[in-house]
Design an enzyme around this catalytic site. Sequence first.
Site, short mmCIF file in Angstrom:
data_model
loop_
_atom_site.label_atom_id
_atom_site.label_comp_id
_atom_site.label_asym_id
_atom_site.label_seq_id
_atom_site.Cartn_x
_atom_site.Cartn_y
_atom_site.Cartn_z
N GLY A 191 0.83 -1.20 0.00
CA GLY A 191 0.00 0.00 0.00
C GLY A 191 0.86 1.24 0.00
CG HIS B 60 0.48 6.90 5.36
ND1 HIS B 60 1.59 7.56 5.84
CD2 HIS B 60 0.85 5.60 5.19
CE1 HIS B 60 2.59 6.68 5.97
NE2 HIS B 60 2.17 5.50 5.58
CD GLU C 298 -1.14 2.52 2.88
OE1 GLU C 298 -0.79 3.69 2.71
OE2 GLU C 298 -0.32 1.59 3.05
CB CYS D 278 5.71 2.53 7.12
SG CYS D 278 5.17 4.03 6.28
CD GLN E 65 3.56 5.98 2.43
OE1 GLN E 65 2.57 5.40 2.01
NE2 GLN E 65 4.60 5.33 2.94
#
Length: 169
Positions: free
Chosen positions: A45, A138, A135, A92, A50
């Site tokens: 993912g 995030h 996710e 991650c 990111q």
Amino acid sequence: MILTIVKYPDPVLSRRGEPVTEFDADLRKLIADMFETSYASQGVGLAAPQVSVSKRLAVIDLSMGKDPKDRLVLINPEIIFRDGKIYEDEGCLSFPDIREKVVRAAKVRVRAQDENGQWFEMEGEDLLSRCFQHEIDHVDGMLFIFRMSALKREFALRKIRKMQRNGEW
Ligand SMILES: [Zn+2]
């Protein structure tokens, strides 16, 4: 196109993403690039922050590119139901070489838009549940080290500082 994945503590990772409002060719290109970038790093993912895009968008593919049916696009996602608890190792792409146990809900139900702007709901258990939570964190600017116990977080941060000193981060 493979995009650059930013590492902690890049500030974009801690910022809450802006809602996606345009479901256009630029968005579809970004999604395709994010899948390509995730596969190139053997990730399951990747969230837009990111790759330095502060938007509420993430891609997930538990098959890592082997099965097109596993490709999931989450736009403006939210968790609307959570149940149970799991405690498993998590990693991650913005924290290379850091793996630690994190408590997550065993099952979640997610509401999100797809790349055409259609709303849908989907349930995930175990690894998929963990992925959804990681996710969606995030896109909220939340990082998995802040879901760890204080002791594990201190250990991870110490390892990162050491790698930074050695030019490995
Ligand atoms: Zn991550």
